[in-house]
Design a protein around this motif. Structure first.
Motif, PDB file in Angstrom:
ATOM      1  N   VAL A   1       4.170   3.297   7.591  1.00  0.00           N
ATOM      2  CA  VAL A   1       3.812   2.034   8.235  1.00  0.00           C
ATOM      3  C   VAL A   1       2.296   1.958   8.271  1.00  0.00           C
ATOM      4  O   VAL A   1       1.625   2.916   8.677  1.00  0.00           O
ATOM      5  CB  VAL A   1       4.392   1.944   9.662  1.00  0.00           C
ATOM      6  N   TYR A   2       1.772   0.831   7.833  1.00  0.00           N
ATOM      7  CA  TYR A   2       0.314   0.632   7.820  1.00  0.00           C
ATOM      8  C   TYR A   2      -0.024  -0.309   8.973  1.00  0.00           C
ATOM      9  O   TYR A   2       0.405  -1.461   9.008  1.00  0.00           O
ATOM     10  CB  TYR A   2      -0.149   0.101   6.470  1.00  0.00           C
ATOM     11  N   LEU A   3      -0.766   0.240   9.921  1.00  0.00           N
ATOM     12  CA  LEU A   3      -1.092  -0.474  11.149  1.00  0.00           C
ATOM     13  C   LEU A   3      -2.543  -0.926  11.113  1.00  0.00           C
ATOM     14  O   LEU A   3      -3.439  -0.150  10.777  1.00  0.00           O
ATOM     15  CB  LEU A   3      -0.890   0.439  12.361  1.00  0.00           C
TER      16      LEU A   3
ATOM     17  N   LEU B   1     -12.533  -3.392  13.149  1.00  0.00           N
ATOM     18  CA  LEU B   1     -11.182  -3.445  12.592  1.00  0.00           C
ATOM     19  C   LEU B   1     -10.864  -2.088  11.987  1.00  0.00           C
ATOM     20  O   LEU B   1     -11.712  -1.447  11.356  1.00  0.00           O
ATOM     21  CB  LEU B   1     -11.094  -4.536  11.527  1.00  0.00           C
ATOM     22  N   TYR B   2      -9.621  -1.651  12.202  1.00  0.00           N
ATOM     23  CA  TYR B   2      -9.163  -0.333  11.755  1.00  0.00           C
ATOM     24  C   TYR B   2      -7.866  -0.484  10.963  1.00  0.00           C
ATOM     25  O   TYR B   2      -7.021  -1.317  11.293  1.00  0.00           O
ATOM     26  CB  TYR B   2      -8.849   0.568  12.949  1.00  0.00           C
ATOM     27  N   TRP B   3      -7.717   0.366   9.973  1.00  0.00           N
ATOM     28  CA  TRP B   3      -6.432   0.553   9.294  1.00  0.00           C
ATOM     29  C   TRP B   3      -5.960   1.984   9.545  1.00  0.00           C
ATOM     30  O   TRP B   3      -6.693   2.939   9.285  1.00  0.00           O
ATOM     31  CB  TRP B   3      -6.546   0.332   7.790  1.00  0.00           C
ATOM     32  N   TYR B   4      -4.735   2.083  10.056  1.00  0.00           N
ATOM     33  CA  TYR B   4      -4.115   3.374  10.298  1.00  0.00           C
ATOM     34  C   TYR B   4      -2.863   3.501   9.428  1.00  0.00           C
ATOM     35  O   TYR B   4      -2.161   2.521   9.175  1.00  0.00           O
ATOM     36  CB  TYR B   4      -3.694   3.524  11.765  1.00  0.00           C
ATOM     37  N   GLN B   5      -2.575   4.734   9.027  1.00  0.00           N
ATOM     38  CA  GLN B   5      -1.340   5.039   8.302  1.00  0.00           C
ATOM     39  C   GLN B   5      -0.448   5.876   9.214  1.00  0.00           C
ATOM     40  O   GLN B   5      -0.899   6.886   9.758  1.00  0.00           O
ATOM     41  CB  GLN B   5      -1.651   5.833   7.024  1.00  0.00           C
ATOM     42  N   GLN B   6       0.809   5.438   9.381  1.00  0.00           N
ATOM     43  CA  GLN B   6       1.739   6.207  10.209  1.00  0.00           C
ATOM     44  C   GLN B   6       2.942   6.610   9.362  1.00  0.00           C
ATOM     45  O   GLN B   6       3.813   5.787   9.058  1.00  0.00           O
ATOM     46  CB  GLN B   6       2.208   5.412  11.428  1.00  0.00           C
ATOM     47  N   ILE B   7       2.982   7.882   9.002  1.00  0.00           N
ATOM     48  CA  ILE B   7       4.112   8.434   8.262  1.00  0.00           C
ATOM     49  C   ILE B   7       5.226   8.724   9.261  1.00  0.00           C
ATOM     50  O   ILE B   7       4.963   9.105  10.414  1.00  0.00           O
ATOM     51  CB  ILE B   7       3.687   9.690   7.495  1.00  0.00           C
ATOM     52  N   LEU B   8       6.466   8.550   8.831  1.00  0.00           N
ATOM     53  CA  LEU B   8       7.617   8.723   9.717  1.00  0.00           C
ATOM     54  C   LEU B   8       7.578  10.061  10.449  1.00  0.00           C
ATOM     55  O   LEU B   8       7.406  11.114   9.830  1.00  0.00           O
ATOM     56  CB  LEU B   8       8.905   8.613   8.894  1.00  0.00           C
ATOM     57  N   GLY B   9       7.711  10.010  11.771  1.00  0.00           N
ATOM     58  CA  GLY B   9       7.729  11.225  12.571  1.00  0.00           C
ATOM     59  C   GLY B   9       6.356  11.750  12.951  1.00  0.00           C
ATOM     60  O   GLY B   9       6.247  12.800  13.582  1.00  0.00           O
ATOM     61  N   GLN B  10       5.306  11.025  12.571  1.00  0.00           N
ATOM     62  CA  GLN B  10       3.942  11.458  12.886  1.00  0.00           C
ATOM     63  C   GLN B  10       3.205  10.376  13.664  1.00  0.00           C
ATOM     64  O   GLN B  10       3.637   9.217  13.719  1.00  0.00           O
ATOM     65  CB  GLN B  10       3.178  11.766  11.597  1.00  0.00           C
ATOM     66  N   GLY B  11       2.086  10.772  14.244  1.00  0.00           N
ATOM     67  CA  GLY B  11       1.213   9.791  14.876  1.00  0.00           C
ATOM     68  C   GLY B  11       0.363   9.086  13.834  1.00  0.00           C
ATOM     69  O   GLY B  11       0.204   9.575  12.716  1.00  0.00           O
ATOM     70  N   PRO B  12      -0.165   7.921  14.167  1.00  0.00           N
ATOM     71  CA  PRO B  12      -1.034   7.203  13.222  1.00  0.00           C
ATOM     72  C   PRO B  12      -2.284   8.003  12.886  1.00  0.00           C
ATOM     73  O   PRO B  12      -2.822   8.724  13.733  1.00  0.00           O
ATOM     74  CB  PRO B  12      -1.396   5.922  13.992  1.00  0.00           C
ATOM     75  N   LYS B  13      -2.743   7.830  11.659  1.00  0.00           N
ATOM     76  CA  LYS B  13      -3.952   8.496  11.191  1.00  0.00           C
ATOM     77  C   LYS B  13      -4.909   7.439  10.650  1.00  0.00           C
ATOM     78  O   LYS B  13      -4.504   6.582   9.862  1.00  0.00           O
ATOM     79  CB  LYS B  13      -3.602   9.508  10.093  1.00  0.00           C
ATOM     80  N   LEU B  14      -6.167   7.507  11.083  1.00  0.00           N
ATOM     81  CA  LEU B  14      -7.147   6.500  10.660  1.00  0.00           C
ATOM     82  C   LEU B  14      -7.445   6.621   9.174  1.00  0.00           C
ATOM     83  O   LEU B  14      -7.736   7.702   8.666  1.00  0.00           O
ATOM     84  CB  LEU B  14      -8.447   6.675  11.447  1.00  0.00           C
ATOM     85  N   LEU B  15      -7.366   5.476   8.476  1.00  0.00           N
ATOM     86  CA  LEU B  15      -7.754   5.426   7.066  1.00  0.00           C
ATOM     87  C   LEU B  15      -9.178   4.913   6.921  1.00  0.00           C
ATOM     88  O   LEU B  15      -9.992   5.486   6.198  1.00  0.00           O
ATOM     89  CB  LEU B  15      -6.810   4.505   6.289  1.00  0.00           C
ATOM     90  N   ILE B  16      -9.485   3.809   7.592  1.00  0.00           N
ATOM     91  CA  ILE B  16     -10.795   3.193   7.436  1.00  0.00           C
ATOM     92  C   ILE B  16     -11.111   2.351   8.664  1.00  0.00           C
ATOM     93  O   ILE B  16     -10.209   1.800   9.305  1.00  0.00           O
ATOM     94  CB  ILE B  16     -10.852   2.330   6.146  1.00  0.00           C
ATOM     95  N   GLN B  17     -12.402   2.302   8.996  1.00  0.00           N
ATOM     96  CA  GLN B  17     -12.893   1.530  10.135  1.00  0.00           C
ATOM     97  C   GLN B  17     -14.029   0.636   9.667  1.00  0.00           C
ATOM     98  O   GLN B  17     -14.960   1.112   9.000  1.00  0.00           O
ATOM     99  CB  GLN B  17     -13.382   2.477  11.237  1.00  0.00           C
TER     100      GLN B  17
END
Lengths: 111, 114
Positions: free
Chosen positions: B89-91, B32-48
């Motif tokens: 957006v938190y994916l 399971l992964y949590w990604y953070q996607q700031i407006l105008g950017q690609g998602p960035k991994l927070l934790i796996q």
């Protein structure tokens, strides 16, 4: 290092082909991906290619990989208005599952 | 097959408040992964997570962000206290295992910090 770059915007006419380009820096990447994101929605996996391949075709989608130049492209044939979205290129490394995403290319399809 | 479920869909809070997001991965997915996607950017991994253990949290701002996956299924991501720059957006995503080629993403939680 880890860096994935994409052009920000592409506009095409309905019925034309679209080509979205991506460059990456990490030669140890195992898989390279294309994701589609529509407004207010999550990421939809469109297709992916293993790093030892140079081409993959899936219906209207063709992925080309040039490992020497670290260049990945996604061609969408017969582009439709429903293809309008943001397209993300991503790379991953073996045995990690971690994806590094580009900043996304907004595809605008004009009728 | 049910997809990755996330809630809430939207959240608006004031800075310095706390917020929590919930994710239910696809049944049987160990990673399971949590990604953070700031407006105008690609998602960035927070934790796996792999089952209930943390594999990678190198990009998680640990002074304010925390996440857990106690029983190896559902996960929660918490921000305390929130800052304006946490608006994103938190994916949540899941995969069968960490070495699989397919990650499946939820629709995300859109957080606005005012």
């Amino acid at each position: 290092g880890e860096d994935v770059e994409q052009s920000l915007f592409l506009s095409v006419r309905e019925g034309d082909s679209s080509v979205i380009n991506c460059t990456y820096t990490d030669s140890s990447s195992t898989y390279l991906y294309w994701y589609k994101q529509e407004p207010g929605a999550g990421l939809q996996l469109l297709t992916y290619i293993f790093s030892n391949m140079d081409m993959k075709q899936d219906q209207r989608l063709t992925v080309l990989l040039n490992k020497k130049d670290k260049h990945l492209s996604l061609r969408i044939a017969d582009t439709q208005t429903g293809d309008s979205a943001i397209y993300f290129c991503a790379e991953s490394k073996s045995n990690t599952g971690k994806l590094i995403f580009g900043q996304g290319t907004t595809l605008q399809v004009k009728p | 097959e049910a997809g990755v479920a996330q809630s809430p869909r939207y959240k608006i809070i004031e800075k310095r408040q706390s917020v929590a997001f919930w994710c239910n991965p696809i049944s049987g997915h160990a990673t399971l992964y949590w990604y953070q996607q700031i407006l105008g950017q690609g998602p960035k991994l927070l934790i796996q997570f792999q089952n209930n253990g943390v594999v990678d949290d190198s990009q998680l701002p640990k002074d304010r962000f925390s996440a857990e996956r106690l029983k190896g299924v559902d996960s929660t991501l918490k921000i305390q206290p929130a800052k304006l720059e946490d608006s994103a957006v938190y994916l949540c995503a899941s995969s069968l295992n960490f070495d699989t080629e397919k990650l499946f993403f939820g629709s995300g939680t859109q957080l606005s910090v005012l």
